[in-house]
Design a protein around this motif. Structure first.
Motif, PDB file in Angstrom:
ATOM      1  N   VAL A  33      25.327   7.872  -7.948  1.00 46.62           N
ATOM      2  CA  VAL A  33      24.706   9.204  -7.846  1.00 46.62           C
ATOM      3  C   VAL A  33      25.735  10.316  -7.678  1.00 46.62           C
ATOM      4  O   VAL A  33      25.403  11.499  -7.823  1.00 46.62           O
ATOM      5  CB  VAL A  33      23.695   9.279  -6.675  1.00 46.62           C
ATOM      6  N   ASP A  62      10.872   7.755  -1.048  1.00 49.52           N
ATOM      7  CA  ASP A  62      12.178   7.216  -0.745  1.00 49.52           C
ATOM      8  C   ASP A  62      12.043   5.794  -0.220  1.00 49.52           C
ATOM      9  O   ASP A  62      10.994   5.172  -0.410  1.00 49.52           O
ATOM     10  CB  ASP A  62      12.925   8.115   0.238  1.00 49.52           C
ATOM     11  N   ASP A  98      17.090   4.190  10.260  1.00 53.38           N
ATOM     12  CA  ASP A  98      17.407   5.075   9.132  1.00 53.38           C
ATOM     13  C   ASP A  98      18.140   6.320   9.634  1.00 53.38           C
ATOM     14  O   ASP A  98      19.057   6.826   8.984  1.00 53.38           O
ATOM     15  CB  ASP A  98      16.130   5.522   8.406  1.00 53.38           C
TER      16      ASP A  98
HETATM   17  N1  GSH Z   1      15.688   9.118   3.061  1.00 51.32           N
HETATM   18  C1  GSH Z   1      16.216   8.550   1.849  1.00 51.32           C
HETATM   19  C2  GSH Z   1      17.744   8.622   1.897  1.00 51.32           C
HETATM   20  C3  GSH Z   1      18.370   8.158   0.586  1.00 51.32           C
HETATM   21  C4  GSH Z   1      19.841   8.567   0.516  1.00 51.32           C
HETATM   22  O1  GSH Z   1      20.321   9.428   1.264  1.00 51.32           O
HETATM   23  N2  GSH Z   1      20.544   7.943  -0.411  1.00 51.32           N
HETATM   24  C5  GSH Z   1      21.948   8.274  -0.616  1.00 51.32           C
HETATM   25  C6  GSH Z   1      22.738   7.003  -0.829  1.00 51.32           C
HETATM   26  S1  GSH Z   1      22.957   6.170   0.702  1.00 51.32           S
HETATM   27  C7  GSH Z   1      22.053   9.129  -1.867  1.00 51.32           C
HETATM   28  O2  GSH Z   1      21.540   8.756  -2.888  1.00 51.32           O
HETATM   29  N3  GSH Z   1      22.727  10.291  -1.761  1.00 51.32           N
HETATM   30  C8  GSH Z   1      22.954  11.161  -2.857  1.00 51.32           C
HETATM   31  C9  GSH Z   1      22.825  12.615  -2.475  1.00 51.32           C
HETATM   32  O3  GSH Z   1      22.561  12.904  -1.281  1.00 51.32           O
HETATM   33  O4  GSH Z   1      22.958  13.450  -3.353  1.00 51.32           O
HETATM   34  C10 GSH Z   1      15.729   7.102   1.702  1.00 51.32           C
HETATM   35  O5  GSH Z   1      15.387   6.505   2.731  1.00 51.32           O
HETATM   36  O6  GSH Z   1      15.649   6.585   0.574  1.00 51.32           O
END
Ligand code: GSH
Length: 203
Positions: A33, A62, A98
């Motif tokens: 990402v 999510d 989380d």
């Molecule tokens: N609350 C979301 C959090 C997901 C998340 O923060 N994923 C991160 C990877 S650990 C991400 O994709 N970040 C990319 C960004 O913030 O642009 C869930 O539980 O799915």
């Protein structure tokens, strides 16, 4: 169905562990990402993983929504109690775990994504304080219980194991195992499960 994710994310790991525990088939699609070439926003407008794409092309995010859905897909290995205080307790554990991972991620992003001269140490310390408080609270709530939410393995353990695994992976200098021996015992027990063995975080 297709899970879009990465090998490092604690939230993706939570979903992968649930899929494995529930013995559900899926295709795992790796997505970076942070790459300028990422196409994640075609599936998740928030640009984050995990994202579950179903057979009809519909996307789900999510991770909390995904795991709740997955738990309804099969009676095998029920991970979330059906109602009442038991259900709420598992969901609070998940929110806490989380939250620890999220705070750790914010601290890490400050250090890895911003130029050194614009980084705020106060911000990093604020987030690491949440990590520390969150783990202390987990240890207190776990006590001498065999699992987080009572006597049975549940989503609470999946979320806690995923968060602790990620903290160890990205912040090896945080000695949570030394501070909270009961959490370390739980983590070692969880790490023995095939679902956790198959999803150890990788950079
Ligand atoms: N609350 C979301 C959090 C997901 C998340 O923060 N994923 C991160 C990877 S650990 C991400 O994709 N970040 C990319 C960004 O913030 O642009 C869930 O539980 O799915």
């Amino acid at each position: 169905m297709k899970l879009i994710g990465s090998l490092a994310s604690p939230f993706v790991r939570k979903v992968r562990v649930v899929l494995a525990e529930k013995k559900l088939d899926y295709e795992f699609v790796l997505e970076d990402v942070w790459s300028p070439a990422t196409t994640i926003s075609a599936s998740n407008p928030l640009g984050k993983v995990p994202c579950l794409v179903m057979e009809d092309g519909g996307a789900m995010f999510d991770s909390r929504v995904i795991v709740e859905y997955l738990d309804t897909m099969s009676p095998v290995g029920k991970l979330i109690p059906s109602g009442g205080r038991e259900r709420a307790s598992v969901k609070v554990w998940e929110a806490l775990a989380d939250g620890v991972a999220e705070a750790g991620i914010l601290a890490r992003l400050e250090r890895t994504q911003r130029p050194a001269e614009r980084q705020s140490d106060a911000w990093v310390q604020r987030q690491l304080g949440k990590v520390s408080n969150g783990m202390k609270s987990m240890a207190q709530a776990l006590g001498e219980n065999p699992f987080c939410a009572g006597r049975q393995f549940s989503l609470a353990d999946v979320a806690v194991g995923s968060a602790l695994g990620w903290i160890s992976f990205r912040f090896p200098e945080i000695d949570w195992r030394g501070e909270h021996e009961n959490l370390a015992r739980l983590f070692d027990k969880l790490s023995d499960r095939q679902s956790f063995r198959d999803t150890v975080p990788v950079a």
